[in-house]
Structures are given as C-alpha cells and as structure tokens.
Write a protein that holds these residues in place. Structure first.
Motif, PDB file in Angstrom:
ATOM      1  N   GLY A 194      49.222  13.576  87.247  1.00 47.96           N
ATOM      2  CA  GLY A 194      48.974  12.776  86.081  1.00 47.96           C
ATOM      3  C   GLY A 194      49.710  13.969  84.884  1.00 47.96           C
ATOM      4  O   GLY A 194      50.558  14.513  84.859  1.00 47.96           O
ATOM      5  N   ASN A 195      49.235  13.721  83.516  1.00 48.49           N
ATOM      6  CA  ASN A 195      49.929  14.162  82.396  1.00 48.49           C
ATOM      7  C   ASN A 195      49.166  15.610  82.001  1.00 48.49           C
ATOM      8  O   ASN A 195      48.438  16.198  82.987  1.00 48.49           O
ATOM      9  N   ARG A 196      49.834  16.101  81.099  1.00 47.68           N
ATOM     10  CA  ARG A 196      49.158  17.463  80.508  1.00 47.68           C
ATOM     11  C   ARG A 196      47.738  17.765  80.383  1.00 47.68           C
ATOM     12  O   ARG A 196      47.064  18.531  80.540  1.00 47.68           O
ATOM     13  N   LYS A 197      47.248  16.610  79.823  1.00 53.22           N
ATOM     14  CA  LYS A 197      45.659  16.356  79.605  1.00 53.22           C
ATOM     15  C   LYS A 197      45.115  16.637  80.817  1.00 53.22           C
ATOM     16  O   LYS A 197      44.003  17.235  80.587  1.00 53.22           O
ATOM     17  N   LEU A 198      45.404  15.915  81.896  1.00 53.49           N
ATOM     18  CA  LEU A 198      44.457  16.098  82.932  1.00 53.49           C
ATOM     19  C   LEU A 198      44.671  17.339  83.384  1.00 53.49           C
ATOM     20  O   LEU A 198      43.649  17.886  84.009  1.00 53.49           O
ATOM     21  N   MET A 199      45.860  17.873  83.410  1.00 50.88           N
ATOM     22  CA  MET A 199      45.992  19.370  83.975  1.00 50.88           C
ATOM     23  C   MET A 199      45.244  20.390  83.308  1.00 50.88           C
ATOM     24  O   MET A 199      44.298  21.171  83.918  1.00 50.88           O
ATOM     25  N   LYS A 200      45.005  20.285  81.888  1.00 51.16           N
ATOM     26  CA  LYS A 200      44.182  21.055  81.050  1.00 51.16           C
ATOM     27  C   LYS A 200      42.829  20.910  81.285  1.00 51.16           C
ATOM     28  O   LYS A 200      42.105  21.900  81.573  1.00 51.16           O
ATOM     29  N   ASN A 201      42.326  19.510  81.684  1.00 48.22           N
ATOM     30  CA  ASN A 201      40.858  19.329  81.782  1.00 48.22           C
ATOM     31  C   ASN A 201      40.620  19.805  83.195  1.00 48.22           C
ATOM     32  O   ASN A 201      39.348  20.189  83.116  1.00 48.22           O
ATOM     33  N   GLU A 202      41.418  19.896  83.965  1.00 51.03           N
ATOM     34  CA  GLU A 202      41.147  20.314  85.353  1.00 51.03           C
ATOM     35  C   GLU A 202      41.153  22.110  85.569  1.00 51.03           C
ATOM     36  O   GLU A 202      41.380  22.628  86.447  1.00 51.03           O
ATOM     37  N   ASN A 203      41.884  22.532  84.254  1.00 45.91           N
ATOM     38  CA  ASN A 203      41.888  24.026  84.403  1.00 45.91           C
ATOM     39  C   ASN A 203      42.963  24.425  85.104  1.00 45.91           C
ATOM     40  O   ASN A 203      43.109  25.380  85.671  1.00 45.91           O
ATOM     41  N   ILE A 204      44.262  23.603  85.262  1.00 46.12           N
ATOM     42  CA  ILE A 204      45.488  23.987  85.847  1.00 46.12           C
ATOM     43  C   ILE A 204      46.431  24.481  85.131  1.00 46.12           C
ATOM     44  O   ILE A 204      46.851  23.739  84.194  1.00 46.12           O
ATOM     45  N   SER A 205      46.908  25.553  85.203  1.00 41.42           N
ATOM     46  CA  SER A 205      47.809  26.366  84.177  1.00 41.42           C
ATOM     47  C   SER A 205      49.190  25.766  84.456  1.00 41.42           C
ATOM     48  O   SER A 205      49.742  25.509  85.458  1.00 41.42           O
ATOM     49  N   LEU A 206      50.079  25.764  83.333  1.00 37.44           N
ATOM     50  CA  LEU A 206      51.468  25.072  83.422  1.00 37.44           C
ATOM     51  C   LEU A 206      52.400  26.260  83.078  1.00 37.44           C
ATOM     52  O   LEU A 206      52.247  26.990  82.087  1.00 37.44           O
ATOM     53  N   SER A 207      53.065  26.993  84.019  1.00 39.29           N
ATOM     54  CA  SER A 207      54.072  27.896  83.713  1.00 39.29           C
ATOM     55  C   SER A 207      55.407  27.714  82.634  1.00 39.29           C
ATOM     56  O   SER A 207      55.210  26.429  82.673  1.00 39.29           O
ATOM     57  N   SER A 208      55.852  28.416  82.039  1.00 40.52           N
ATOM     58  CA  SER A 208      56.851  28.326  81.077  1.00 40.52           C
ATOM     59  C   SER A 208      57.894  27.357  81.811  1.00 40.52           C
ATOM     60  O   SER A 208      58.385  26.515  81.160  1.00 40.52           O
ATOM     61  N   ALA A 209      58.444  27.786  83.037  1.00 34.04           N
ATOM     62  CA  ALA A 209      59.408  27.059  83.730  1.00 34.04           C
ATOM     63  C   ALA A 209      59.042  25.850  83.697  1.00 34.04           C
ATOM     64  O   ALA A 209      59.790  24.731  83.925  1.00 34.04           O
ATOM     65  N   THR A 210      57.675  25.428  84.431  1.00 34.05           N
ATOM     66  CA  THR A 210      57.316  24.106  84.611  1.00 34.05           C
ATOM     67  C   THR A 210      57.387  23.288  83.310  1.00 34.05           C
ATOM     68  O   THR A 210      57.840  22.203  83.425  1.00 34.05           O
ATOM     69  N   GLU A 211      56.805  23.898  82.269  1.00 33.88           N
ATOM     70  CA  GLU A 211      56.808  23.218  80.927  1.00 33.88           C
ATOM     71  C   GLU A 211      58.198  22.892  80.560  1.00 33.88           C
ATOM     72  O   GLU A 211      58.651  21.767  80.197  1.00 33.88           O
ATOM     73  N   HIS A 212      59.056  23.886  80.825  1.00 37.56           N
ATOM     74  CA  HIS A 212      60.463  23.695  80.323  1.00 37.56           C
ATOM     75  C   HIS A 212      61.317  22.562  81.010  1.00 37.56           C
ATOM     76  O   HIS A 212      62.109  21.572  80.399  1.00 37.56           O
TER      77      HIS A 212
END
Length: 635
Positions: A394-412
């Motif tokens: 899903g989207n960033r909100k879902l990752m945040k709600n599930e406590n799944i972190s996004l690395s800077s490379a992933t976000e970039h």
C-alpha cells in the motif's frame, strides 16, 4: 363502462367533429332546427368523457380543468350558445388527443429502450444441442450462444469467441466495442459481427438493461420542484377561477362573459408545461447513456457550480498498468509479484486488480498459493498472509501504521517514480520493504474538452480528491488545469471536504467510480457515478449515472439539466402569458368562447412542442470527434 368510454375517446372526438360540420352545413342551407340538433348532439357526445373525469376529480375532492369546462358547457347550453358549447367540448377533447400524441413522442426514448429488450435466447445444453427459449426462462449459469445480428439476452461473461458489439442501448455510444474471452457483455446490446458463447450471470430484472428501463421509468414519473409547485398552485388556482367567474357575472350580469372567463382561465398549458419538459429531458439523457434520476435532481443539477472528481477511473481511464517492479534486499521480482498479486485478490481497488492482472499476464499460478487473514484497508492498501508470509502492500500511511520503516533510498526511488506520474505501491514482506511496484494510468481522452465545456456552461470551481500520492495527483491536476487537488485522502476525508464545500455555499457535484467514493457521492448535492456498464452501487448511490464512462457524457448531462430547467421556465412563461392576454381580451370583449378555447388549446400544444426540442438537444456535441492522442502519465 367508464373504461369503455375512455377507450373510445378518439372515436367520440371524430364523431363530434362530424356532427359539428353537419350542423354548420345545415345552418348554411338555412335549416336552423337541424343545426341546433346536430350541435347539441355533438356537445352531449363530447361532454361525456369530460363530465366523467370531472366527477372523478370531485370524488377525490379536487378541482380539475375538466370541472371548469363542464361548468362552462352547461352554462353555454343554458343560454342557448350551442355553437360555442359544441366547439369548446370538441377542442378540449382534440387538445387532449394532441397532448397524448405529443407526450408519447417525448417518451420515445423510453419506448425505444423497451423495444430493444430481447425476447428470446439460444441456450447450449449439456448434450451439445441448442434450444431457443423465452429470455425470462434463462437462469444463472446457462451457456448462451449469440450469432451475428443477435441481441444479447442477459448480462454475463464471454467464454468462447470474440465479437464487435453495439452497446448503444446501454452506453449511448454508437461505435461498436470489441469483446473477447472474459469480457463482460450486457443484455440489450447487439452483436454486429463475430460469434460468442457466454455464461449468464444476471438474468431477468437483475440485468443492467432492465435496471436502466426501471430507473428511467421512475425518473420520468419523479416530479421537479416546479411541477410540485404547479400542482399545489393548480389546486388553489382552479377554485379561484370559479370564484372570479362568479364575481365577473355579479358585476356584469353577463353569463356568457362569465362562462368565457371560466374556460379561458383554464391552466392547461401551465399544468402540462413542466412535466413534459422533465420527461423529454430525462428521455434525452437515457438515449445518450446518461441516467438522471428524476425532475428534482434535474433542477438541482442545473444549479451546480462546483465539480469534485475522484482521480482513478474518473479523470483517468481506470485501466492502469504495471510499469516497473523494483526490488530491495535481493528479493526475486516474480516471487514478490506472485505474493502481492495473491494478496490483492481480496481487493476491488483499481491498483490492486492491476497487480493481479500483471501476475496473470505472466501465467503465474495464483490458485496454488494459500491466502489467509486477508484485509483490505480502504484508501491505504491491503494486509494478508500468503504462503505463511505476512504481506503488506500500500501507501506510506499503511507502512507507518504497520511500523514499517522506509529507508532514504526507498523513499528517493518512490518519489522519483511519483514525479514521473506513477503510483508507487510499497511492498513489505515479513515486516521489511522488499520492493516497490510502479503503476501508471492515462488521462481520459475527452477530459480536457469536457471540463472546458462545463466551465463555459457555468462551473466556477473544479477540484480533484484522490487517495493517490501528491506527485501523481499534481501531474494530473496540472495537465487538466484544475483549480485544486488534494491527495492521499481516505474515503472519509473526501466526505469531509465535500461537506466543507457545501457549508461554504457551493452547490457540489461529486463524480467517482461508485465504489470507494460512494460515501462522498452520497454526501454531495449531486452524486455522479462513472457507471462501467451499470454497477449496482453506482446505480443505487448516485443521482446521475454515466453508462459509457465518458466525461463528455457528464458535460452533456450538465448542459441538459440547464436546458431542461430553462425549457420549463419558458413553458411557464408562455402559459401564464397566453392566459393573461386572453383574459384581458375576454374582459375587453375582443375574445369569445370558441376562439379563446382554440388559442388556449394551441398554447398547450406550443408548450409541448417547445419541450420536444429537448429530445434532440445537444446531439451535435455528443457526436464522436477526433480527439488528441491520450495523455499518458509518464512512466
């Protein structure tokens, strides 16, 4: 007896006309006695259906036009005005006949739809033989065969063959659509060329075509605000005319003048003017693949000044494609796609179904995978356990709600894909990001043209609300020149935004795909659904349904609503104006009973003919034109 008389009303009208002509001939040759007998006979004969309707109205404690005419005819007979009594009754019946004929024409779109309904179906039985049966006998699961030129009898899915199908009865679109295995087909459409075998999924009254007919019938019976007002007005106006006629008599002691006043003041054109506009406008919409659910909705739609759109499937085609699968942590692309696709089988969202299709196109065996604990989270994505592995997509909100972190490379990487016009779907397996699936859609070919037309017709503000990321949303909003866009919204966020617009004084129309957007569609002043062949939820929730999923249909519906409302006002103005002029003429002695009645009936016909113009409204603008190439959101 009453039904028998009503059934022969046209014959009564014709016979009355013969008696009147005979009376005039007898008068011309100097036989006054035979003239009076013929005219009195014509009056009595033509009065029968009028008196019957007047008595029926009285029993219901209503003052009808028939009652006014009945009183006037009795008065004319009493004072020996046989010529006028006969002509008034004949003109009234003849006007009624013309009204019925012209009203029938305004309902022609509905009648054409009903005539298109299939009557028979060819069903393939288990022994390999075919059987032709009545369409109402087809049951779900039957295998139905359609040959070239045949009508598709039920809704279903193609199992064998391919064909070019004319879907004008459903979508209003005259250009045939190409259909192949697994494509949906609809009752009432016609197979131009090719051959198909289909499985019946919706039969009888559940078919899309049957629902369209039902909706149009209900809509044409539904009254606009103008009609409701005129109904109340007529209930007051009609008895008031009787009182005024009595006052005229008391002041002038002229019974003939009072009777003339009574007949001329009949509100016939006033009562018929609004309903006929409403019926014609709704019929025009149905013929062009636009279902407008009633006169009141037509009224409200014409007042809309703000449009709110969903993005995917509304401003864009809703047929996105996977443009890239990017993996992290040395994950395998095919394995990742298979796991996510299996999880997405629980989702009805466009993006989820796109991932499923991408896996199917690669011939992945999703059926062999084990899915458990699946949950679709509206506006965010899905969670599921596939082959004992926890999948979150899903989207960033879902990752945040599930406590799944996004690395800077992933976000970039994700931001770059989004700026290029893609939706970036984050894929987490067992709590860590293993990949990003990029999905791109295309802006609808007719979007720019439709939005431009609607601005020209009075729309002041156009807003897009989407659950997609802000970068993709900005790309679409910039391309289409929208006034505002709001991204990464949940369904409840869209509802709140629509409420705020309404509270600030805007009349809001909300257009969406009829599934995730159903709450916002229901909240708006006018809810509009892109029908996609008429999904249940779009037909039930929305006030307006576009059967061909074309934004030009939206533009047509909006301009049609404005034209219909304007047409109603014109008819009211004509009706009131003619009555005012005639009554002035009566009081001044320049308008007499027969001539006044003739002009009165002519005004009824004029308002009906004026309304009938709506049947052909905007036909030129609805014709397909060569559009610029589709605008892709860069992959």
């Amino acid at each position: 007896m009453i039904a028998h008389i009503n059934h022969h009303k046209n014959h009564i009208t014709a016979l009355a006309s013969i008696l009147i002509i005979s009376g005039f001939i007898f008068g011309f040759v100097g036989n006054g006695e035979l003239k009076d007998i013929a005219l009195i006979s014509a009056t009595i004969l033509a009065s029968i259906p009028i008196f019957i309707k007047a008595i029926q109205a009285l029993r219901m404690k209503a003052f009808s036009i028939d009652l006014l005419v009945s009183i006037a005819v009795l008065g004319a007979l009493y004072i020996g005005e046989y010529t006028e009594s006969s002509i008034v009754t004949f003109l009234f019946l003849f006007g009624d006949y013309l009204e019925m004929r012209t009203l029938e024409k305004t309902r022609s779109s509905l009648r054409e739809l009903v005539d298109m309904a299939p009557q028979e179906a060819t069903v393939l039985r288990a022994d390999g033989k075919t059987e032709i049966i009545p369409v109402e006998d087809v049951v779900e699961g039957d295998r139905v065969v359609i040959h070239p030129g045949g009508k598709i009898p039920v809704d279903g899915k193609i199992m064998t063959g391919k064909a070019s199908i004319n879907e004008a009865a459903i979508t209003g679109e005259s250009v045939p659509a190409s259909k192949a295995i697994n494509d949906k087909v609809f009752s009432g459409t016609i197979l131009d060329n090719g051959y198909i075998e289909m499985i019946a999924e919706r039969v009888g009254d559940d078919t899309t075509f049957a629902k369209i007919i039902e909706l149009v019938e209900e809509a044409q019976e539904s009254k606009s605000k103008a009609e409701k007002f005129l109904d109340k007005f007529a209930n007051i106006y009609t008895p008031a005319v009787v009182v005024l006629a009595i006052i005229v008599y008391l002041f002038t002691k002229d019974l003939h003048l009072a009777i003339t006043f009574l007949v001329i003041a009949c509100p016939g054109a006033l009562v018929i003017g609004a309903p006929v506009s409403n019926v014609a406008g709704i019929g025009n919409g149905a013929k062009n693949g636009v279902l407008i659910k009633g006169g009141e909705i037509m009224d409200k739609f014409s007042e809309v000044d703000t449009l709110v759109f969903d993005k995917t499937g509304t401003l864009t085609k809703g047929k996105p494609e996977v443009t890239d699968i990017h993996v992290f942590n040395k994950a395998d692309k095919d394995t990742l796609l298979g796991l996510v696709a299996k999880a997405e089988t629980i989702s009805e969202h466009h993006l989820g179904q796109t991932i499923v299709k991408a896996a199917q196109d690669r011939d992945m065996d999703l059926a062999s995978m084990e899915l458990s604990d699946g949950e679709a989270i509206k506006g965010n994505g899905i969670k599921a356990v596939v082959n004992n592995r926890k999948i979150v997509a899903g989207n960033r909100k879902l990752m945040k709600n599930e406590n799944i972190s996004l690395s800077s490379a992933t976000e970039h990487y994700a931001v770059n894909r989004e700026k290029a016009g893609n939706s970036a779907i984050f894929i987490a397996v067992d709590g860590k990001i293993d990949g990003i699936i990029s999905i791109a859609d295309q802006i609808r070919d007719d979007a720019k043209r439709a939005l431009t037309q609607m601005r020209e017709n009075g729309i002041k503000k156009i807003v897009m609300l989407t659950g997609d990321n802000k970068h993709t949303a900005e790309a679409v909003a910039t391309e289409l020149g929208l006034d505002e866009f709001h991204a990464e919204l949940l369904p409840e966020d869209k509802v709140e935004y629509v409420k705020k617009l309404k509270e600030s004084g805007h009349i809001v129309a909300m257009a969406g795909d009829g599934i995730n957007d159903a709450p916002a569609i229901a909240t708006a002043d006018i809810g509009l659904a892109m029908g996609e062949g008429g999904t249940d939820i779009s037909m039930e929730t929305a006030d307006v349904v576009l059967m061909a999923d074309k934004l030009m249909q939206f533009s047509h519906a909006y301009s049609l609503a404005k034209a219909t409302t304007k047409n109603m006002k014109q008819n009211i103005f004509i009706a009131v104006g003619v009555v005012a002029i005639l009554l002035t003429g009566v009081l001044m002695g320049s308008v007499h009973l027969a001539s006044g009645m003739f002009i009165h009936e002519a005004s009824v016909l004029i308002v009906i003919l004026n309304a009938m113009r709506l049947i052909r409204f905007n036909r030129k603008n609805m014709q397909p034109v060569k559009e610029p190439a589709a605008v892709p959101l860069k992959a």
